[in-house]
Motif scaffolding. Structure first.
Motif, PDB file in Angstrom:
ATOM      1  N   PRO A 138       0.750  -1.315   0.037  1.00 16.33           N
ATOM      2  CA  PRO A 138      -0.143  -0.128  -0.102  1.00 16.33           C
ATOM      3  C   PRO A 138       0.914   1.329   0.044  1.00 16.33           C
ATOM      4  O   PRO A 138       0.308   2.190  -0.530  1.00 16.33           O
ATOM      5  CB  PRO A 138      -0.830  -0.100   1.359  1.00 16.33           C
ATOM      6  N   PHE A 139       2.127   1.221   0.516  1.00 17.56           N
ATOM      7  CA  PHE A 139       2.914   2.539   0.501  1.00 17.56           C
ATOM      8  C   PHE A 139       3.361   2.745  -0.930  1.00 17.56           C
ATOM      9  O   PHE A 139       3.311   3.910  -1.482  1.00 17.56           O
ATOM     10  CB  PHE A 139       4.017   2.001   1.384  1.00 17.56           C
ATOM     11  N   ALA A 140       3.781   1.506  -1.620  1.00 20.70           N
ATOM     12  CA  ALA A 140       4.391   1.918  -2.949  1.00 20.70           C
ATOM     13  C   ALA A 140       3.280   2.405  -3.715  1.00 20.70           C
ATOM     14  O   ALA A 140       3.521   3.261  -4.558  1.00 20.70           O
ATOM     15  CB  ALA A 140       4.843   0.411  -3.207  1.00 20.70           C
ATOM     16  N   GLU A 141       2.093   1.767  -3.750  1.00 22.91           N
ATOM     17  CA  GLU A 141       0.879   2.439  -4.402  1.00 22.91           C
ATOM     18  C   GLU A 141       0.822   3.971  -4.199  1.00 22.91           C
ATOM     19  O   GLU A 141       0.491   4.548  -5.274  1.00 22.91           O
ATOM     20  CB  GLU A 141      -0.316   1.531  -3.928  1.00 22.91           C
ATOM     21  N   ALA A 142       0.532   4.168  -2.669  1.00 18.67           N
ATOM     22  CA  ALA A 142       0.394   5.404  -2.375  1.00 18.67           C
ATOM     23  C   ALA A 142       1.643   6.435  -3.193  1.00 18.67           C
ATOM     24  O   ALA A 142       1.462   7.537  -3.405  1.00 18.67           O
ATOM     25  CB  ALA A 142       0.309   5.648  -0.925  1.00 18.67           C
ATOM     26  N   VAL A 143       2.959   6.006  -3.114  1.00 21.30           N
ATOM     27  CA  VAL A 143       3.889   6.954  -3.686  1.00 21.30           C
ATOM     28  C   VAL A 143       3.810   7.115  -4.889  1.00 21.30           C
ATOM     29  O   VAL A 143       3.852   8.219  -5.555  1.00 21.30           O
ATOM     30  CB  VAL A 143       5.439   6.073  -3.182  1.00 21.30           C
ATOM     31  N   ARG A 144       3.419   6.161  -5.834  1.00 16.39           N
ATOM     32  CA  ARG A 144       3.318   6.029  -7.364  1.00 16.39           C
ATOM     33  C   ARG A 144       1.988   7.087  -7.509  1.00 16.39           C
ATOM     34  O   ARG A 144       1.867   7.971  -8.417  1.00 16.39           O
ATOM     35  CB  ARG A 144       2.794   4.728  -7.731  1.00 16.39           C
ATOM     36  N   ASP A 145       0.755   6.933  -6.856  1.00 21.23           N
ATOM     37  CA  ASP A 145      -0.130   7.719  -6.878  1.00 21.23           C
ATOM     38  C   ASP A 145       0.209   9.361  -6.686  1.00 21.23           C
ATOM     39  O   ASP A 145      -0.356  10.207  -7.259  1.00 21.23           O
ATOM     40  CB  ASP A 145      -1.406   7.381  -6.214  1.00 21.23           C
ATOM     41  N   ALA A 146       1.294   9.655  -5.838  1.00 21.80           N
ATOM     42  CA  ALA A 146       1.515  10.829  -5.659  1.00 21.80           C
ATOM     43  C   ALA A 146       2.506  11.421  -6.502  1.00 21.80           C
ATOM     44  O   ALA A 146       2.855  12.830  -6.443  1.00 21.80           O
ATOM     45  CB  ALA A 146       2.024  10.875  -4.123  1.00 21.80           C
ATOM     46  N   GLY A 147       3.038  10.699  -7.394  1.00 20.99           N
ATOM     47  CA  GLY A 147       4.185  11.374  -8.355  1.00 20.99           C
ATOM     48  C   GLY A 147       5.229  11.338  -7.701  1.00 20.99           C
ATOM     49  O   GLY A 147       6.000  12.128  -8.423  1.00 20.99           O
ATOM     50  N   LEU A 148       5.560  10.578  -6.461  1.00 18.68           N
ATOM     51  CA  LEU A 148       7.095  10.760  -6.172  1.00 18.68           C
ATOM     52  C   LEU A 148       7.671   9.258  -6.722  1.00 18.68           C
ATOM     53  O   LEU A 148       7.353   8.328  -7.121  1.00 18.68           O
ATOM     54  CB  LEU A 148       6.859  10.488  -4.557  1.00 18.68           C
ATOM     55  N   LYS A 149       8.984   9.407  -6.725  1.00 16.56           N
ATOM     56  CA  LYS A 149      10.165   8.473  -7.033  1.00 16.56           C
ATOM     57  C   LYS A 149       9.973   7.330  -5.717  1.00 16.56           C
ATOM     58  O   LYS A 149      10.312   7.889  -4.355  1.00 16.56           O
ATOM     59  CB  LYS A 149      11.415   8.888  -7.156  1.00 16.56           C
ATOM     60  N   LEU A 150       9.987   6.227  -5.972  1.00 16.10           N
ATOM     61  CA  LEU A 150      10.075   5.091  -4.949  1.00 16.10           C
ATOM     62  C   LEU A 150      11.262   4.451  -4.973  1.00 16.10           C
ATOM     63  O   LEU A 150      11.934   3.886  -5.775  1.00 16.10           O
ATOM     64  CB  LEU A 150       9.092   4.076  -5.328  1.00 16.10           C
ATOM     65  N   GLY A 151      12.004   4.506  -3.564  1.00 14.67           N
ATOM     66  CA  GLY A 151      13.171   3.692  -3.369  1.00 14.67           C
ATOM     67  C   GLY A 151      12.914   2.843  -2.458  1.00 14.67           C
ATOM     68  O   GLY A 151      12.254   2.737  -1.234  1.00 14.67           O
ATOM     69  N   PHE A 152      13.977   1.710  -2.522  1.00 11.98           N
ATOM     70  CA  PHE A 152      13.744   0.247  -1.443  1.00 11.98           C
ATOM     71  C   PHE A 152      15.141   0.262  -0.928  1.00 11.98           C
ATOM     72  O   PHE A 152      16.377   0.253  -1.561  1.00 11.98           O
ATOM     73  CB  PHE A 152      13.401  -0.939  -2.245  1.00 11.98           C
ATOM     74  N   TYR A 153      15.067   0.526   0.386  1.00 10.53           N
ATOM     75  CA  TYR A 153      16.575  -0.083   1.156  1.00 10.53           C
ATOM     76  C   TYR A 153      16.582  -1.553   1.471  1.00 10.53           C
ATOM     77  O   TYR A 153      15.327  -2.136   1.602  1.00 10.53           O
ATOM     78  CB  TYR A 153      16.441   0.705   2.546  1.00 10.53           C
ATOM     79  N   TYR A 154      17.606  -2.087   0.894  1.00 12.78           N
ATOM     80  CA  TYR A 154      17.712  -3.497   0.981  1.00 12.78           C
ATOM     81  C   TYR A 154      19.094  -3.960   1.541  1.00 12.78           C
ATOM     82  O   TYR A 154      20.051  -3.817   1.036  1.00 12.78           O
ATOM     83  CB  TYR A 154      17.227  -4.308  -0.201  1.00 12.78           C
ATOM     84  N   SER A 155      19.070  -4.522   2.631  1.00 14.44           N
ATOM     85  CA  SER A 155      20.233  -5.205   3.366  1.00 14.44           C
ATOM     86  C   SER A 155      20.914  -6.257   2.762  1.00 14.44           C
ATOM     87  O   SER A 155      20.005  -7.580   2.557  1.00 14.44           O
ATOM     88  CB  SER A 155      20.269  -5.453   4.835  1.00 14.44           C
ATOM     89  N   LEU A 156      22.047  -6.483   2.080  1.00 18.85           N
ATOM     90  CA  LEU A 156      22.642  -7.512   1.412  1.00 18.85           C
ATOM     91  C   LEU A 156      22.878  -8.568   2.670  1.00 18.85           C
ATOM     92  O   LEU A 156      22.957  -9.653   2.145  1.00 18.85           O
ATOM     93  CB  LEU A 156      23.955  -7.281   0.797  1.00 18.85           C
TER      94      LEU A 156
END
Length: 457
Positions: A138-156
């Motif tokens: 739901p966060f990713a969907e809201a970010v896209r709807d707002a026209g913002l760029k979406l970034g993911f932190y991922y620990s290797l």
């Protein structure tokens, strides 16, 4: 843990593709500049640390790694990860209203707790907490709807997993990857499977890796990881923490004193002293302090990635909200002097931060103080055509002294900034120049003859 049958078929596909070098993604200077343009223009992003540690009693992952709490005790905090008051639309509204152009959320920290419904692992918000749901979707969907760029932190790294070799500092590793390469390959396949899930499901604009220090580029197969991500999105941006194979530098907890050598960079910064929510950490930075950090980054041509730490129930501390709201007030008023600007001029010309418009014909001056008298500006060879206060367009007048025709040293400007036009935090003055900004950087000039009539011309 059963190593066989843990992964979905994507893990096997990743392994085959990597060994075959199947992706063949081409990256050159032109394509990199094109994909980096939005990042270079953005200036402000919001980081979100949310996970097991958001109960507020320990730091994220390092608490058990450094022996401050046992691993079982740390992991038991997942029982408080309810997300009961989580409102992703409100989160995104707060982020967008702050003036941020992108956001980066932790999908998985070093503890292995995934915030999405991963099929590759057994530890997640869905399987291991009372939230019992995918909180990334739901966060990713809201970010896209707002026209913002979406970034993911991922620990290797994933310290608790049986197939990850390291676990605690100064303790012997669980196994030697050179002696048990099949176990290490199993872990790499796990990472690739999770990254494929994230990419195929949400197609993020940016990956923010962490934890690369524990293994070499060759051991991580870092180039292949980047190729995997670009097989899903050729324009995805990757940070530097993947053993030198990323796109931009990430200095942490401190704005650089001098401009980094990297063309693109971002400093990540906490609002208090902690990445995740901690009840005992009340040492919050004031909005004024955070604004200065933002302007400092703009001055040096970089971005500020400001972190917030929601609680385990999904609520955001009021102190975080207050900072983001003041950021929003200031960024909306001064947008022309933020987004798309370039690094400013070297220090020493004016007692303020600066930046330049893309054509270098507008020089922005940021004043994090109330001027006492005129604002001095020396060494500016380009003539000032006009000056105004950004946000209200109040005209700014000036006096120019010692602008002598025979001297290579330009005159000194003294700007008169109306007190009623000052911003309560940081006032911005735009100097419109007759030609692109040009500076005198010398030591001054000695008069070689004494002709008072010539000197006055």
């Amino acid at each position: 843990m059963n190593f066989k049958g843990l992964f979905c078929t994507v893990a096997a596909a990743c392994s085959v593709a990597f060994s075959a070098g199947a992706y063949g993604v081409i990256d050159n200077d032109t394509t990199k500049r094109e994909r980096m343009q939005w990042f270079a223009d953005a200036k402000l992003g919001i980081f979100i640390h949310w996970g097991i540690y958001s109960k507020g009693e320990t730091s994220e992952s390092w608490a058990f790694h450094n022996g401050h709490i046992s691993l079982p005790g740390y992991m038991a905090q997942a029982n408080d990860f309810t997300a009961a008051n989580y409102d992703p639309q409100e989160w995104v509204k707060l982020i967008k209203d702050s003036g941020a152009k992108y956001t980066v959320i932790t999908t998985k920290h070093h503890d292995g707790f995934a915030l999405w419904d991963t099929k590759a692992g057994d530890v997640s918000a869905v399987k291991s907490s009372p939230a019992k749901r995918d909180v990334i979707a739901p966060f990713a969907e809201a970010v896209r709807d707002a026209g913002l760029k979406l970034g993911f932190y991922y620990s290797l790294i994933d310290w608790p997993r049986e197939d990850y070799p390291e676990i605690y500092r100064d303790k012997a590793p669980k196994y030697d990857i050179k002696k048990e390469p099949e176990k290490w390959q199993h872990f790499l396949d796990f990472n690739n499977a999770q990254l494929s899930e994230l990419s195929s499901t949400w197609n993020p604009d940016l990956y923010w890796f962490d934890g690369d220090w524990e293994h070499s580029s060759e051991e991580w197969r870092a180039p292949e990881i980047v190729e995997l991500l670009r097989s899903y999105n050729p324009n995805v941006i990757v940070n530097s923490r993947i053993q030198g194979h990323g796109d931009y530098a990430t200095p942490e907890l401190g704005v650089p004193v001098t401009k980094p050598e990297a063309e693109w960079w971002e400093t990540c910064m906490t609002i208090n002293n902690s990445w995740g929510y901690q009840k005992a950490d009340t040492n919050f930075k004031s909005p004024s302090t955070v604004l200065r950090m933002l302007v400092d980054c703009i001055n040096l041509g970089g971005n500020l990635l400001l972190d917030i730490g929601p609680r385990a129930d999904g609520s955001i501390p009021q102190e975080d909200i207050d900072v983001l709201k003041e950021l929003g007030r200031w960024t909306s008023k001064h947008s022309e002097a933020i987004y798309g600007t370039r690094a400013g001029i070297p220090a020493g010309h004016v007692q303020a931060y600066t930046s330049l418009s893309p054509d270098s014909r507008t020089l922005y001056v940021y004043l994090p103080y109330k001027p006492t008298g005129q604002l001095e500006f020396k060494g500016l060879k380009s003539k000032v055509k006009s000056a105004r206060v950004v946000g209200n367009d109040t005209p700014v007048t000036w006096d120019l002294y010692n602008d002598i025709s025979w001297s290579e040293v330009p005159g000194v400007y003294y700007f008169n900034i109306p007190e009623e036009a000052l911003d309560p935090e940081i006032t911005v003055v735009a100097l419109e120049l007759e030609e692109p900004a040009s500076l005198y950087r010398g030591h001054g000039q000695v008069i070689s003859f004494n002709d008072s009539e010539a000197a006055l011309k």
